[in-house]
Design an enzyme around this catalytic site. Structure first.
Site, mmCIF file in Angstrom:
data_model
loop_
_atom_site.group_PDB
_atom_site.id
_atom_site.type_symbol
_atom_site.label_atom_id
_atom_site.label_comp_id
_atom_site.label_asym_id
_atom_site.label_seq_id
_atom_site.Cartn_x
_atom_site.Cartn_y
_atom_site.Cartn_z
ATOM 1 N N ASP A 60 4.054 -15.562 -0.969
ATOM 2 C CA ASP A 60 2.634 -15.536 -1.330
ATOM 3 C C ASP A 60 2.346 -15.849 -2.794
ATOM 4 O OD1 ASP A 60 2.245 -14.756 1.281
ATOM 5 O OD2 ASP A 60 2.019 -12.627 0.812
ATOM 6 N N THR B 191 7.785 -11.156 -0.407
ATOM 7 C CA THR B 191 6.345 -11.246 -0.638
ATOM 8 C C THR B 191 6.041 -12.159 -1.817
ATOM 9 O OG1 THR B 191 5.896 -9.063 0.292
ATOM 10 C CG2 THR B 191 4.297 -9.928 -1.282
ATOM 11 N N ARG C 60 -7.553 -6.697 -10.909
ATOM 12 C CA ARG C 60 -8.721 -7.528 -11.201
ATOM 13 C C ARG C 60 -9.964 -6.807 -10.697
ATOM 14 N NH1 ARG C 60 -4.910 -10.617 -9.101
ATOM 15 N NH2 ARG C 60 -5.930 -11.045 -7.120
ATOM 16 N N GLY D 194 5.931 -5.197 3.243
ATOM 17 C CA GLY D 194 6.118 -5.952 4.469
ATOM 18 C C GLY D 194 6.839 -5.076 5.482
ATOM 19 N N SER E 86 11.677 1.055 5.741
ATOM 20 C CA SER E 86 12.539 1.860 4.877
ATOM 21 C C SER E 86 11.786 3.061 4.310
ATOM 22 C CB SER E 86 13.076 1.010 3.725
ATOM 23 O OG SER E 86 13.920 -0.018 4.208
ATOM 24 N N GLU F 283 -9.469 20.373 -23.242
ATOM 25 C CA GLU F 283 -9.963 21.579 -23.889
ATOM 26 C C GLU F 283 -10.356 21.312 -25.344
ATOM 27 O OE1 GLU F 283 -6.450 22.974 -21.264
ATOM 28 O OE2 GLU F 283 -7.174 21.134 -22.204
#
Length: 381
Positions: A207, A203, A214, A314, A320, A58
């Protein structure tokens, strides 16, 4: 309100949504808000809230309009604020500039302030209309609405899966790139839109991802480096190596672990803290399965003003979150591959629906990128 006025109001409220979206991912813990000052049917000033601490929408719109704001209508995607925060209340500025009418999409969801801005404006002779595209306004700020009313972050679960429901190779250390470069860029926009990303330690170990944002756009890159961004790791044993890439990319690393420590784990904690990581201890939700208490984790995140989390999960974390109904939105990136039973990790292999036959979803949004498609759903229950 006659139909002509209604059409005009709907047109300009829709434009405030477009303005507000320009700041997606940068206003937390504030909402995204857009505003337009209109006089004699013409927009004479517009603006949006760019970042927490900067002027509200505003104020930006009123400053652009200047003296032309006198006797005009201001359209805003959310009720103008009536409380002092990092900036003064917008309702005072609206009165000061001589606005005649305020049209808003929806009330502020905060129970302590909801409607008070409208009351002040009406008590000072300013006409107020609200409820224009209200549901769209609530969805635009679904993160803010949940955080301000429940005190918990908005949780989005995002999964890249093959046509047969696999998320990658089962062999440790063997990376499987099932998403294309274009779809990965869209995933990075999803990361940008959230305050935090969440993964399991498994993970990170398997990995070694960077977990950053990015995007091939210089302006967005520069804005991201000024954004508060957190990488959340669920690591019950503090097994994430201090040399992992997550410690070298932009953003705070927040690690949740269980409260039990031995000498080895205490040493690991010191090494991880030397990287700058913040470590929080929580209880197990299920001690037999050694599952960390996600409800406690989300409560701590909210206390840290993390209002939204993108979980790239995963199978165990997926179970969960989904099985425990601890999520607000589900996004599937469907990729054009079939792994088969021999090699692929099944996303649904550990899913426990807690004695319910199935989960129901609604409000599908589909986005096609090349041969892939992103399906976004909300849980119906």
């Amino acid at each position: 309100m006659n139909y002509q006025n209604k059409d005009i109001d709907e047109y300009f409220i829709a434009q405030t949504f477009n303005l507000a979206k320009r700041a997606e991912g940068f206003t937390s813990p504030n909402p995204m808000v857009g505003a337009i000052v209109v006089k004699n049917g013409l927009a004479v000033g517009d603006g949006y809230h760019e970042k927490a601490g900067l002027p509200h929408a505003e104020i930006a719109a009123l400053k652009k309009a200047g003296s032309r704001a006198k006797g005009a209508t201001i359209y805003v995607s959310l009720e103008p604020c009536s409380h002092f925060g990092k900036t003064p209340p917008c309702i005072y500025a609206i009165k000061k500039y001589g606005i005649k009418r305020v049209v808003a999409a929806t009330k502020d969801p905060n129970p302590s302030v909801s409607g008070k801005g409208f009351d002040y404006l009406q008590n000072n002779g300013i006409e107020v209309t609200y409820g224009i595209f209200e549901e769209k306004a609530k969805k635009l700020n679904e993160v803010f609405f949940k955080y301000i009313t429940s005190g918990l972050p908005f949780i989005t679960v995002k999964e890249a899966i093959t046509l047969d429901g696999k998320i990658g190779h089962g062999n440790i250390g063997k990376k499987s790139y099932i998403s294309s470069k274009k779809s990965l860029e869209h995933t990075h926009y999803l990361r940008l839109a959230n305050d935090a990303i969440m993964v399991s330690a498994k993970t990170v170990i398997n990995d070694d991802p960077m977990l950053d944002v990015r995007i091939n756009n210089r302006d967005i890159k520069n804005k991201f480096l000024n954004k508060r961004y957190t990488k959340i790791i669920l690591d019950r044993d503090l097994s994430v190596p201090p040399g992992a890439k997550i410690f070298k990319t932009y953003g705070t690393v927040l690690i949740f672990t269980d409260k039990d420590y031995n000498n080895e784990k205490s040493k690991k904690k010191l090494l991880l803290e030397e990287t700058g990581a913040i470590i929080k201890d929580v209880y197990y939700n299920d001690k037999d399965k050694r599952l960390l208490d996600l409800k406690e984790i989300f409560k701590i995140c909210a206390e840290l003003k993390i209002t939204s989390i993108l979980a790239e999960a995963g199978p165990n974390l997926f179970n969960s979150l989904i099985g425990g109904r601890l999520y607000d939105k589900l996004i599937f990136n469907i990729t054009p591959y079939i792994f088969g039973n021999e090699d692929g990790v099944n996303l649904f292999e550990t899913l426990d629906l807690k004695n319910k036959n199935m989960l129901k979803f609604y409000d599908l949004n589909a986005k096609k990128i090349g041969d892939e498609i992103f399906l976004t759903y909300y849980p119906k229950d």
